[in-house]
Design a protein around this motif. Structure first.
Motif, PDB file in Angstrom:
ATOM      1  N   SER A  23      -0.878  13.081 -14.263  1.00 34.38           N
ATOM      2  CA  SER A  23      -1.647  14.328 -14.280  1.00 34.38           C
ATOM      3  C   SER A  23      -0.830  15.378 -13.527  1.00 34.38           C
ATOM      4  CB  SER A  23      -3.014  14.124 -13.625  1.00 34.38           C
ATOM      5  OG  SER A  23      -3.781  15.306 -13.758  1.00 34.38           O
ATOM      6  N   ALA A  80      -2.778  -2.759  -3.505  1.00 34.69           N
ATOM      7  CA  ALA A  80      -3.389  -1.435  -3.716  1.00 34.69           C
ATOM      8  C   ALA A  80      -2.334  -0.461  -4.220  1.00 34.69           C
ATOM      9  CB  ALA A  80      -4.023  -0.947  -2.412  1.00 34.69           C
ATOM     10  N   GLY A  81      -1.408  -0.972  -5.018  1.00 33.98           N
ATOM     11  CA  GLY A  81      -0.296  -0.141  -5.509  1.00 33.98           C
ATOM     12  C   GLY A  81      -0.682   0.747  -6.677  1.00 33.98           C
ATOM     13  N   ASN A  82      -1.857   0.508  -7.236  1.00 36.45           N
ATOM     14  CA  ASN A  82      -2.436   1.379  -8.257  1.00 36.45           C
ATOM     15  C   ASN A  82      -1.475   1.643  -9.419  1.00 36.45           C
ATOM     16  OD1 ASN A  82      -4.989   2.506  -8.724  1.00 36.45           O
ATOM     17  ND2 ASN A  82      -4.171   4.561  -8.450  1.00 36.45           N
ATOM     18  N   LEU A 122       0.808  -1.211   0.000  1.00 36.80           N
ATOM     19  CA  LEU A 122       0.000   0.000   0.000  1.00 36.80           C
ATOM     20  C   LEU A 122       0.838   1.255   0.000  1.00 36.80           C
ATOM     21  CD1 LEU A 122      -3.030   0.563   0.138  1.00 36.80           C
ATOM     22  CD2 LEU A 122      -2.802   0.802   2.576  1.00 36.80           C
ATOM     23  N   CYS A 123       1.845   1.301   0.847  1.00 37.39           N
ATOM     24  CA  CYS A 123       2.499   2.603   1.006  1.00 37.39           C
ATOM     25  C   CYS A 123       3.992   2.436   1.238  1.00 37.39           C
ATOM     26  CB  CYS A 123       1.874   3.358   2.168  1.00 37.39           C
ATOM     27  SG  CYS A 123       1.931   2.425   3.677  1.00 37.39           S
ATOM     28  N   ASN A 174       0.763  10.038 -10.593  1.00 30.79           N
ATOM     29  CA  ASN A 174       0.158   9.068 -11.504  1.00 30.79           C
ATOM     30  C   ASN A 174      -1.157   8.536 -10.958  1.00 30.79           C
ATOM     31  OD1 ASN A 174       2.444   9.372 -13.019  1.00 30.79           O
ATOM     32  ND2 ASN A 174       3.444   7.566 -12.192  1.00 30.79           N
ATOM     33  N   PHE A 175      -2.112   8.385 -11.859  1.00 34.12           N
ATOM     34  CA  PHE A 175      -3.347   7.676 -11.507  1.00 34.12           C
ATOM     35  C   PHE A 175      -3.517   6.528 -12.494  1.00 34.12           C
ATOM     36  CE2 PHE A 175      -4.598  10.845 -14.596  1.00 34.12           C
ATOM     37  CZ  PHE A 175      -5.546  10.209 -15.373  1.00 34.12           C
ATOM     38  N   VAL A 199     -10.241   9.668  -4.567  1.00 32.01           N
ATOM     39  CA  VAL A 199     -10.161  10.248  -3.225  1.00 32.01           C
ATOM     40  C   VAL A 199     -11.350   9.801  -2.365  1.00 32.01           C
ATOM     41  CG1 VAL A 199     -10.229  12.426  -1.941  1.00 32.01           C
ATOM     42  CG2 VAL A 199      -8.698  12.176  -3.886  1.00 32.01           C
ATOM     43  N   THR A 200     -12.537   9.774  -2.934  1.00 28.41           N
ATOM     44  CA  THR A 200     -13.685   9.307  -2.154  1.00 28.41           C
ATOM     45  C   THR A 200     -13.827   7.784  -2.241  1.00 28.41           C
ATOM     46  OG1 THR A 200     -14.980   9.943  -4.069  1.00 28.41           O
ATOM     47  CG2 THR A 200     -15.124  11.370  -2.160  1.00 28.41           C
ATOM     48  N   VAL A 219      -0.415  19.428 -11.735  1.00 31.95           N
ATOM     49  CA  VAL A 219      -1.147  20.476 -11.026  1.00 31.95           C
ATOM     50  C   VAL A 219      -0.215  21.669 -10.806  1.00 31.95           C
ATOM     51  CG1 VAL A 219      -2.479  21.025  -8.949  1.00 31.95           C
ATOM     52  CG2 VAL A 219      -2.475  18.682  -9.817  1.00 31.95           C
ATOM     53  N   GLY A 277      -8.739   8.452 -11.798  1.00 36.38           N
ATOM     54  CA  GLY A 277      -8.672   9.865 -11.434  1.00 36.38           C
ATOM     55  C   GLY A 277      -9.708  10.310 -10.424  1.00 36.38           C
ATOM     56  N   HIS A 278     -10.507   9.383  -9.874  1.00 42.36           N
ATOM     57  CA  HIS A 278     -11.554   9.774  -8.924  1.00 42.36           C
ATOM     58  C   HIS A 278     -11.506   8.947  -7.649  1.00 42.36           C
ATOM     59  CE1 HIS A 278     -13.080  11.349 -12.792  1.00 42.36           C
ATOM     60  NE2 HIS A 278     -13.361  12.374 -12.026  1.00 42.36           N
TER      61      HIS A 278
HETATM   62  C1  LIG Z   1      -2.200  15.042  -9.931  1.00 42.60           C
HETATM   63  C2  LIG Z   1      -3.372  14.201  -9.515  1.00 42.60           C
HETATM   64  C3  LIG Z   1      -4.552  14.814  -9.158  1.00 42.60           C
HETATM   65  C4  LIG Z   1      -5.644  14.060  -8.743  1.00 42.60           C
HETATM   66  N1  LIG Z   1      -6.799  14.692  -8.371  1.00 42.60           N
HETATM   67  C5  LIG Z   1      -7.841  13.959  -7.917  1.00 42.60           C
HETATM   68  C6  LIG Z   1      -9.033  14.597  -7.475  1.00 42.60           C
HETATM   69  O1  LIG Z   1      -9.154  15.829  -7.503  1.00 42.60           O
HETATM   70  N2  LIG Z   1     -10.043  13.812  -7.014  1.00 42.60           N
HETATM   71  C7  LIG Z   1      -9.955  12.455  -6.982  1.00 42.60           C
HETATM   72  O2  LIG Z   1     -10.897  11.784  -6.546  1.00 42.60           O
HETATM   73  N3  LIG Z   1      -8.825  11.824  -7.379  1.00 42.60           N
HETATM   74  C8  LIG Z   1      -7.786  12.538  -7.853  1.00 42.60           C
HETATM   75  N4  LIG Z   1      -6.658  11.907  -8.291  1.00 42.60           N
HETATM   76  C9  LIG Z   1      -6.635  10.442  -8.292  1.00 42.60           C
HETATM   77  C10 LIG Z   1      -6.377   9.895  -6.915  1.00 42.60           C
HETATM   78  O3  LIG Z   1      -5.177  10.461  -6.422  1.00 42.60           O
HETATM   79  C11 LIG Z   1      -6.263   8.380  -7.010  1.00 42.60           C
HETATM   80  O4  LIG Z   1      -7.455   7.860  -7.608  1.00 42.60           O
HETATM   81  C12 LIG Z   1      -6.095   7.757  -5.640  1.00 42.60           C
HETATM   82  O5  LIG Z   1      -4.953   8.287  -5.017  1.00 42.60           O
HETATM   83  C13 LIG Z   1      -5.938   6.272  -5.759  1.00 42.60           C
HETATM   84  O6  LIG Z   1      -5.704   5.764  -4.453  1.00 42.60           O
HETATM   85  P1  LIG Z   1      -4.982   4.394  -4.253  1.00 42.60           P
HETATM   86  O7  LIG Z   1      -4.845   4.199  -2.784  1.00 42.60           O
HETATM   87  O8  LIG Z   1      -5.677   3.327  -5.068  1.00 42.60           O
HETATM   88  O9  LIG Z   1      -3.546   4.563  -4.935  1.00 42.60           O
HETATM   89  P2  LIG Z   1      -2.304   5.624  -4.578  1.00 42.60           P
HETATM   90  O10 LIG Z   1      -2.862   6.754  -3.799  1.00 42.60           O
HETATM   91  O11 LIG Z   1      -1.641   5.847  -5.871  1.00 42.60           O
HETATM   92  O12 LIG Z   1      -1.466   4.705  -3.603  1.00 42.60           O
HETATM   93  C14 LIG Z   1      -0.702   3.607  -4.083  1.00 42.60           C
HETATM   94  C15 LIG Z   1       0.389   3.345  -3.044  1.00 42.60           C
HETATM   95  O13 LIG Z   1       1.019   2.110  -3.343  1.00 42.60           O
HETATM   96  C16 LIG Z   1       2.417   2.264  -3.137  1.00 42.60           C
HETATM   97  N5  LIG Z   1       3.090   1.270  -3.976  1.00 42.60           N
HETATM   98  C17 LIG Z   1       2.936   1.084  -5.315  1.00 42.60           C
HETATM   99  N6  LIG Z   1       3.717   0.078  -5.744  1.00 42.60           N
HETATM  100  C18 LIG Z   1       4.370  -0.371  -4.656  1.00 42.60           C
HETATM  101  C19 LIG Z   1       5.341  -1.389  -4.465  1.00 42.60           C
HETATM  102  N7  LIG Z   1       5.804  -2.157  -5.458  1.00 42.60           N
HETATM  103  N8  LIG Z   1       5.815  -1.575  -3.204  1.00 42.60           N
HETATM  104  C20 LIG Z   1       5.363  -0.820  -2.161  1.00 42.60           C
HETATM  105  N9  LIG Z   1       4.455   0.161  -2.304  1.00 42.60           N
HETATM  106  C21 LIG Z   1       3.967   0.379  -3.530  1.00 42.60           C
HETATM  107  C22 LIG Z   1       2.698   3.686  -3.606  1.00 42.60           C
HETATM  108  O14 LIG Z   1       3.889   4.168  -3.036  1.00 42.60           O
HETATM  109  C23 LIG Z   1       1.480   4.422  -3.062  1.00 42.60           C
HETATM  110  O15 LIG Z   1       1.686   4.863  -1.745  1.00 42.60           O
HETATM  111  C24 LIG Z   1      -5.549  12.638  -8.715  1.00 42.60           C
HETATM  112  C25 LIG Z   1      -4.350  12.014  -9.072  1.00 42.60           C
HETATM  113  C26 LIG Z   1      -3.276  12.791  -9.482  1.00 42.60           C
HETATM  114  C27 LIG Z   1      -1.999  12.105  -9.854  1.00 42.60           C
END
Ligand SMILES: Cc1cc2nc3c(=O)[nH]c(=O)nc-3n(C[C@H](O)[C@H](O)[C@H](O)COP(=O)(O)OP(=O)(O)OC[C@H]3O[C@@H](n4cnc5c(N)ncnc54)[C@H](O)[C@@H]3O)c2cc1C
Length: 239
Positions: free
Chosen positions: A68, A47-49, A11-12, A152-153, A181-182, A70, A178-179
């Motif tokens: 993306s 959840a590495g997305n 995850l992180c 990255n998303f 956060v919620t 900003v 890209g969505h």
């Molecule tokens: C510039 C930008 C603007 C955005 N604006 C919005 C917005 O306004 N509203 C909205 O809803 N969404 C927005 N998003 C999208 C949103 O950020 C993502 O949809 C959301 O963060 C996805 O959450 P997640 O936990 O799935 O993945 P992430 O938040 O990407 O978390 C993935 C985690 O996995 C970790 N990870 C990955 N691979 C490994 C590995 N091999 N080993 C260990 N750790 C690993 C990473 O370090 C990271 O901490 C934006 C994204 C970007 C880039």
């Protein structure tokens, strides 16, 4: 160091703790490897997305990392800020490659937009985003840009998040397109539920089909760029 856990989340690690997972050995009790050691777990949540690369090959062809960018202006006068967004709304436009913007608490304009398919980090973020901002808000032409960032998303073909199971002990949630956060708050609950034996909500999400991108892993970026060009032209022509 090697150890054993009931549950492990990828995850992180990379950004937060400097322990990127470099290999996942699937099987009865999956093993997660980092450069420093390994962890064996009963369950793994992936959840590495957008940052997973090819770590889980099953997930690679059905999603595509995108960048993306900003930018943030210097603090604006009350008058200028009110001329941009009088109701202080958070906005995203209706274009195929959309822009999004809002005011911060200290009255800066935060403006994001653009999609880099394949997720490269542009060298000069302001050069890409500032012209977009000025097209929307020409009155900001003399305003300084104080911060820029990129991230990255993960995009899916349907633009719906992908939730699922690989084998019977690896769960994943990704591709919020890209969505997230919620949505990711709900995803956390759904994944916790299924690990504790409550699969109703997980099954509802997991039953949504995950379509592969045309062109597979190799050609998905150029194919998507061609498609995006077509839809951007339609937006420009107002079709
Ligand atoms: C510039 C930008 C603007 C955005 N604006 C919005 C917005 O306004 N509203 C909205 O809803 N969404 C927005 N998003 C999208 C949103 O950020 C993502 O949809 C959301 O963060 C996805 O959450 P997640 O936990 O799935 O993945 P992430 O938040 O990407 O978390 C993935 C985690 O996995 C970790 N990870 C990955 N691979 C490994 C590995 N091999 N080993 C260990 N750790 C690993 C990473 O370090 C990271 O901490 C934006 C994204 C970007 C880039």
């Amino acid at each position: 160091m090697d150890c054993s856990l009931d549950l492990l989340c990828i995850l992180c690690g990379r950004g937060g703790f400097g322990s990127a997972v470099i290999k996942v050995e699937q099987g009865g009790n999956p093993t997660i490897h980092t450069a420093q050691g390994s962890v064996k777990a009963k369950f793994v949540i992936v959840a590495g997305n957008a940052y997973l690369s090819g770590l889980i090959p099953e997930l690679q062809a059905k999603s595509m990392p995108c960048g993306s960018q900003v930018i943030t202006t210097e603090p604006l006068s009350d008058e200028l800020a009110a001329s941009l967004l009088p109701q202080d709304y958070c906005v995203e436009d209706c274009n195929y490659l959309l822009d999004y913007f809002r005011l911060s608490g200290d009255k800066r304009l935060i403006y994001g937009g653009g999609v880099v398919y394949g997720a490269r980090d542009p060298a000069d973020i302001a050069a890409i985003i500032r012209p977009k901002m000025l097209e929307t808000f020409p009155q900001l032409k003399d305003v300084k840009i104080e911060y820029t960032w990129t991230g990255n998303f993960l995009l899916t073909l349907s633009r719906l998040p992908q939730v699922g199971r690989i084998g019977d002990n690896i769960y994943y949630s990704q591709g919020c397109s890209g969505h997230g956060v919620t949505y990711t708050h709900l995803a956390g609950k759904i994944l916790a539920d299924v690990i504790h034996g409550q699969a109703t909500r997980f099954d509802a999400f997991a039953s949504l089909p995950h379509y592969p991108f045309p062109g597979g892993h190799i050609l998905q970026v150029p194919f998507s760029a061609i498609g995006a060009w077509y839809y951007t032209m339609r937006d420009k022509l107002g079709i």
